[in-house]
Design a protein around this motif. Structure first.
Motif, PDB file in Angstrom:
ATOM      1  N   GLN A  55     -22.737  17.216  48.853  1.00  0.00           N
ATOM      2  CA  GLN A  55     -23.384  17.929  49.947  1.00  0.00           C
ATOM      3  C   GLN A  55     -22.524  17.821  51.209  1.00  0.00           C
ATOM      4  O   GLN A  55     -21.828  16.817  51.402  1.00  0.00           O
ATOM      5  N   PRO A  56     -22.601  18.805  52.099  1.00  0.00           N
ATOM      6  CA  PRO A  56     -21.881  18.700  53.365  1.00  0.00           C
ATOM      7  C   PRO A  56     -22.368  17.491  54.169  1.00  0.00           C
ATOM      8  O   PRO A  56     -23.562  17.185  54.198  1.00  0.00           O
ATOM      9  N   GLY A  57     -21.446  16.777  54.789  1.00  0.00           N
ATOM     10  CA  GLY A  57     -21.786  15.683  55.678  1.00  0.00           C
ATOM     11  C   GLY A  57     -21.885  14.311  55.025  1.00  0.00           C
ATOM     12  O   GLY A  57     -22.025  13.305  55.719  1.00  0.00           O
ATOM     13  N   VAL A  58     -21.826  14.236  53.686  1.00  0.00           N
ATOM     14  CA  VAL A  58     -21.973  12.948  53.006  1.00  0.00           C
ATOM     15  C   VAL A  58     -20.813  12.017  53.353  1.00  0.00           C
ATOM     16  O   VAL A  58     -21.020  10.843  53.661  1.00  0.00           O
ATOM     17  N   LEU A  59     -19.603  12.541  53.327  1.00  0.00           N
ATOM     18  CA  LEU A  59     -18.438  11.714  53.668  1.00  0.00           C
ATOM     19  C   LEU A  59     -18.579  11.152  55.086  1.00  0.00           C
ATOM     20  O   LEU A  59     -18.317   9.970  55.332  1.00  0.00           O
ATOM     21  N   GLN A  60     -19.022  11.981  56.005  1.00  0.00           N
ATOM     22  CA  GLN A  60     -19.212  11.538  57.395  1.00  0.00           C
ATOM     23  C   GLN A  60     -20.258  10.430  57.482  1.00  0.00           C
ATOM     24  O   GLN A  60     -20.077   9.448  58.191  1.00  0.00           O
ATOM     25  N   ARG A  61     -21.351  10.569  56.754  1.00  0.00           N
ATOM     26  CA  ARG A  61     -22.400   9.546  56.793  1.00  0.00           C
ATOM     27  C   ARG A  61     -21.912   8.222  56.191  1.00  0.00           C
ATOM     28  O   ARG A  61     -22.203   7.153  56.717  1.00  0.00           O
ATOM     29  N   VAL A  62     -21.172   8.294  55.104  1.00  0.00           N
ATOM     30  CA  VAL A  62     -20.659   7.069  54.472  1.00  0.00           C
ATOM     31  C   VAL A  62     -19.639   6.391  55.385  1.00  0.00           C
ATOM     32  O   VAL A  62     -19.727   5.194  55.648  1.00  0.00           O
ATOM     33  N   SER A  63     -18.681   7.149  55.895  1.00  0.00           N
ATOM     34  CA  SER A  63     -17.671   6.541  56.761  1.00  0.00           C
ATOM     35  C   SER A  63     -18.292   6.057  58.070  1.00  0.00           C
ATOM     36  O   SER A  63     -17.897   5.022  58.618  1.00  0.00           O
TER      37      SER A  63
ATOM     38  N   LEU B  26     -21.298   4.853  58.421  1.00  0.00           N
ATOM     39  CA  LEU B  26     -21.969   3.589  58.103  1.00  0.00           C
ATOM     40  C   LEU B  26     -20.976   2.426  58.205  1.00  0.00           C
ATOM     41  O   LEU B  26     -21.276   1.394  58.789  1.00  0.00           O
ATOM     42  N   PHE B  27     -19.796   2.611  57.659  1.00  0.00           N
ATOM     43  CA  PHE B  27     -18.775   1.560  57.721  1.00  0.00           C
ATOM     44  C   PHE B  27     -18.413   1.258  59.173  1.00  0.00           C
ATOM     45  O   PHE B  27     -18.325   0.103  59.569  1.00  0.00           O
ATOM     46  N   GLY B  28     -18.211   2.305  59.960  1.00  0.00           N
ATOM     47  CA  GLY B  28     -17.832   2.121  61.359  1.00  0.00           C
ATOM     48  C   GLY B  28     -18.911   1.428  62.174  1.00  0.00           C
ATOM     49  O   GLY B  28     -18.626   0.519  62.952  1.00  0.00           O
ATOM     50  N   ARG B  29     -20.151   1.853  62.003  1.00  0.00           N
ATOM     51  CA  ARG B  29     -21.259   1.248  62.750  1.00  0.00           C
ATOM     52  C   ARG B  29     -21.440  -0.226  62.411  1.00  0.00           C
ATOM     53  O   ARG B  29     -21.843  -1.018  63.250  1.00  0.00           O
ATOM     54  N   ARG B  30     -21.184  -0.590  61.186  1.00  0.00           N
ATOM     55  CA  ARG B  30     -21.367  -1.982  60.745  1.00  0.00           C
ATOM     56  C   ARG B  30     -20.131  -2.841  60.963  1.00  0.00           C
ATOM     57  O   ARG B  30     -20.139  -4.029  60.667  1.00  0.00           O
ATOM     58  N   GLY B  31     -19.064  -2.232  61.459  1.00  0.00           N
ATOM     59  CA  GLY B  31     -17.838  -2.993  61.725  1.00  0.00           C
ATOM     60  C   GLY B  31     -17.021  -3.295  60.479  1.00  0.00           C
ATOM     61  O   GLY B  31     -16.188  -4.190  60.474  1.00  0.00           O
ATOM     62  N   PHE B  32     -17.234  -2.524  59.400  1.00  0.00           N
ATOM     63  CA  PHE B  32     -16.457  -2.686  58.178  1.00  0.00           C
ATOM     64  C   PHE B  32     -15.277  -1.720  58.239  1.00  0.00           C
ATOM     65  O   PHE B  32     -15.448  -0.562  58.619  1.00  0.00           O
ATOM     66  N   ASN B  33     -14.109  -2.167  57.829  1.00  0.00           N
ATOM     67  CA  ASN B  33     -12.936  -1.314  57.841  1.00  0.00           C
ATOM     68  C   ASN B  33     -12.744  -0.649  56.481  1.00  0.00           C
ATOM     69  O   ASN B  33     -12.935  -1.271  55.444  1.00  0.00           O
ATOM     70  N   ILE B  34     -12.385   0.617  56.495  1.00  0.00           N
ATOM     71  CA  ILE B  34     -12.024   1.329  55.276  1.00  0.00           C
ATOM     72  C   ILE B  34     -10.504   1.357  55.221  1.00  0.00           C
ATOM     73  O   ILE B  34      -9.859   1.941  56.083  1.00  0.00           O
ATOM     74  N   GLU B  35      -9.937   0.719  54.202  1.00  0.00           N
ATOM     75  CA  GLU B  35      -8.478   0.740  54.031  1.00  0.00           C
ATOM     76  C   GLU B  35      -8.025   2.071  53.444  1.00  0.00           C
ATOM     77  O   GLU B  35      -7.030   2.637  53.845  1.00  0.00           O
ATOM     78  N   SER B  36      -8.771   2.561  52.452  1.00  0.00           N
ATOM     79  CA  SER B  36      -8.513   3.904  51.925  1.00  0.00           C
ATOM     80  C   SER B  36      -9.796   4.452  51.336  1.00  0.00           C
ATOM     81  O   SER B  36     -10.703   3.702  50.961  1.00  0.00           O
TER      82      SER B  36
ATOM     83  N   LEU C 254     -25.068   1.040  51.721  1.00  0.00           N
ATOM     84  CA  LEU C 254     -24.774   2.314  51.071  1.00  0.00           C
ATOM     85  C   LEU C 254     -26.004   2.854  50.347  1.00  0.00           C
ATOM     86  O   LEU C 254     -26.296   4.054  50.408  1.00  0.00           O
ATOM     87  N   TYR C 255     -26.725   1.981  49.664  1.00  0.00           N
ATOM     88  CA  TYR C 255     -27.921   2.429  48.932  1.00  0.00           C
ATOM     89  C   TYR C 255     -29.009   2.951  49.861  1.00  0.00           C
ATOM     90  O   TYR C 255     -29.903   3.673  49.420  1.00  0.00           O
ATOM     91  N   LYS C 256     -28.964   2.622  51.142  1.00  0.00           N
ATOM     92  CA  LYS C 256     -29.940   3.138  52.094  1.00  0.00           C
ATOM     93  C   LYS C 256     -29.689   4.602  52.450  1.00  0.00           C
ATOM     94  O   LYS C 256     -30.576   5.276  52.961  1.00  0.00           O
ATOM     95  N   LEU C 257     -28.472   5.080  52.195  1.00  0.00           N
ATOM     96  CA  LEU C 257     -28.157   6.480  52.478  1.00  0.00           C
ATOM     97  C   LEU C 257     -28.771   7.364  51.394  1.00  0.00           C
ATOM     98  O   LEU C 257     -28.648   7.089  50.199  1.00  0.00           O
TER      99      LEU C 257
END
Length: 162
Positions: free
Chosen positions: A15-23, A25-35, A67-70
């Motif tokens: 669906q549109p926007g899923v990638l934005q919501r997942v990324s 979530l990482f940013g808001r929680r202070g988790f870094n995405i390496e790739s 993630l499961y909360k999304l």
């Protein structure tokens, strides 16, 4: 607690926007995405994300719970906890005067990489493998002068029936 890299597979609704919501979530929680890689999965209507992040076991547990909360997240699997196959692709444009080309080609052959383009003063090499292989090749190409680099990020699956 030791921090290690984790590869997490996330099945999500396509669906549109899923990638934005997942990324996000990482940013808001202070988790870094390496790739992060995203593409179609074997099920129609679902996409598969492979996210590489770093943290201890507690951090990974928090990420999975969040993630499961999304709404659009269907399944989360810690690939790093199982035997897995992971690959990454890199395109590397390196300075290459005509006299240096045979040496660079030999280096590419050693890594089972291929030359995909040759310019008047450079070469483009494509290499596929795990992150360590790509990093090793980059180190050996640095002395020639890396002009441009593009990496896909890690994609992975568990081995066998896991």
């Amino acid at each position: 607690m030791t921090t290690t890299k984790h590869a997490i597979a996330v099945s999500v609704n396509d669906q549109p926007g899923v990638l934005q919501r997942v990324s996000g979530l990482f940013g808001r929680r202070g988790f870094n995405i390496e790739s992060i890689t995203v593409g179609q999965s074997e099920e129609e209507g679902l996409s598969r994300m492979v996210i590489v992040t770093e943290g201890d076991d507690q951090t990974l547990e928090q990420i999975e719970k969040q993630l499961y909360k999304l709404i659009d997240v269907i399944k989360v699997v810690n690939l790093s906890s199982k035997p897995m196959v992971s690959r990454e692709l890199a395109l590397i444009k390196v300075k290459a005067e005509p006299a240096e080309r045979p040496e660079i080609k030999s280096l590419a052959d050693t890594f089972r990489a291929s030359v995909v383009d040759i310019g008047t003063k450079n070469m483009m090499i494509q290499v596929v493998g795990d992150t360590e292989k790509i990093n090793a090749m980059l180190e050996l190409l640095k002395p020639y002068g890396i002009q441009e680099l593009s990496r896909t990020g890690v994609t992975a699956m568990t081995r066998g029936n896991a």
